[in-house]
Design an enzyme around this catalytic site. Sequence first.
Site, PDB file in Angstrom:
ATOM      1  N   ASP A   1      69.444   2.820  15.484  1.00  0.00           N
ATOM      2  CA  ASP A   1      69.941   1.508  15.881  1.00  0.00           C
ATOM      3  C   ASP A   1      71.219   1.298  15.097  1.00  0.00           C
ATOM      4  OD1 ASP A   1      69.758  -0.835  17.464  1.00  0.00           O
ATOM      5  OD2 ASP A   1      69.249  -1.974  15.667  1.00  0.00           O
TER       6      ASP A   1
ATOM      7  N   LYS B   1      75.721   8.652  23.168  1.00  0.00           N
ATOM      8  CA  LYS B   1      74.964   8.848  21.930  1.00  0.00           C
ATOM      9  C   LYS B   1      74.200  10.173  21.960  1.00  0.00           C
ATOM     10  CE  LYS B   1      72.831   5.120  20.504  1.00  0.00           C
ATOM     11  NZ  LYS B   1      71.799   4.068  20.314  1.00  0.00           N
TER      12      LYS B   1
ATOM     13  N   HIS C   1      79.866   5.921  11.458  1.00  0.00           N
ATOM     14  CA  HIS C   1      78.554   5.564  10.914  1.00  0.00           C
ATOM     15  C   HIS C   1      77.476   6.507  11.442  1.00  0.00           C
ATOM     16  CE1 HIS C   1      79.508   3.596  14.633  1.00  0.00           C
ATOM     17  NE2 HIS C   1      78.317   3.066  14.801  1.00  0.00           N
ATOM     18  N   ARG C   2      77.566   6.849  12.746  1.00  0.00           N
ATOM     19  CA  ARG C   2      76.563   7.762  13.319  1.00  0.00           C
ATOM     20  C   ARG C   2      76.752   9.182  12.781  1.00  0.00           C
ATOM     21  NH1 ARG C   2      76.993   6.381  18.206  1.00  0.00           N
ATOM     22  NH2 ARG C   2      75.349   4.834  18.046  1.00  0.00           N
TER      23      ARG C   2
ATOM     24  N   GLU D   1      61.164  -3.003  23.145  1.00  0.00           N
ATOM     25  CA  GLU D   1      61.801  -4.247  22.731  1.00  0.00           C
ATOM     26  C   GLU D   1      62.174  -4.166  21.248  1.00  0.00           C
ATOM     27  OE1 GLU D   1      61.083  -9.073  23.042  1.00  0.00           O
ATOM     28  OE2 GLU D   1      59.539  -7.709  23.779  1.00  0.00           O
TER      29      GLU D   1
ATOM     30  N   PHE E   1      83.786   3.237  22.881  1.00  0.00           N
ATOM     31  CA  PHE E   1      82.974   2.260  23.614  1.00  0.00           C
ATOM     32  C   PHE E   1      82.586   1.145  22.658  1.00  0.00           C
ATOM     33  CE2 PHE E   1      80.171   5.208  21.599  1.00  0.00           C
ATOM     34  CZ  PHE E   1      78.963   4.559  21.356  1.00  0.00           C
ATOM     35  N   GLY E   2      81.951   0.108  23.172  1.00  0.00           N
ATOM     36  CA  GLY E   2      81.531  -1.007  22.307  1.00  0.00           C
ATOM     37  C   GLY E   2      82.727  -1.689  21.653  1.00  0.00           C
ATOM     38  N   TYR E   3      82.635  -1.865  20.350  1.00  0.00           N
ATOM     39  CA  TYR E   3      83.676  -2.571  19.599  1.00  0.00           C
ATOM     40  C   TYR E   3      84.793  -1.648  19.119  1.00  0.00           C
ATOM     41  CZ  TYR E   3      80.160  -6.303  19.424  1.00  0.00           C
ATOM     42  OH  TYR E   3      79.249  -7.276  19.760  1.00  0.00           O
ATOM     43  N   ASP E   4      84.793  -0.402  19.578  1.00  0.00           N
ATOM     44  CA  ASP E   4      85.773   0.588  19.102  1.00  0.00           C
ATOM     45  C   ASP E   4      87.229   0.135  19.199  1.00  0.00           C
ATOM     46  OD1 ASP E   4      83.627   2.176  18.504  1.00  0.00           O
ATOM     47  OD2 ASP E   4      84.115   3.790  19.904  1.00  0.00           O
TER      48      ASP E   4
END
Length: 198
Positions: free
Chosen positions: A71, A13, A182-183, A41, A154-157
């Site tokens: 986020d 990121k 999205h980013r 948190e 990465f992630g759900y890619d």
Amino acid sequence: MKKIIIASNNNHKIKEIKEILSQFPFEVLSLEEANINIEVEETGSTFMDNAEIKASEIYKIADGNMVLADDSGLVVESLNGAPGVFSARFAGVHGDTKANNEKLLYLLEGAKQEQRKAKFICAMVLIISEDEIIKVQGEVEGIITDEFRGEDGFGYDPLFFVAKYNKTFAQMSNEEKNGISHRGSALGKLKMELQKLV
């Protein structure tokens, strides 16, 4: 030179954000580079809530420097918006990508394409000063596949398929993904706001 502290230690990121903001006369730093070592948190109910929480907590200890927080996550319509703000810990353990993806595949097992509609959302908050805060959000729509496709990302890619490209995010080059992600979309909006400052 003015500094922007990115409220993250996610190297992927940070690299992406630094590249996109490289045209501006700001020094862009990760939390580690700014010698800030705290975990914030995320208790918000939306992506924007969480971005605001992270940005404001880091800004308190940022010595007057600007702070950028984001986020992001995956929203699946037929799962009532899940994984949503729990995208990184969907299967229980924060950052367990394999388990998160497997849970998503399990929940959508046998689902028709119409039920597999999804979107990635990225909310960003840049605190310039206590009186000046920029908020932007980017989205990209896709379909959740029924199997892993692609080695990158990465992630759900590997499960997020974009029909226009006939590829998942994990099958795209960085340039392709950053151009529609999205980013990338949120950062594009942020750049337009930053151009007014320089």
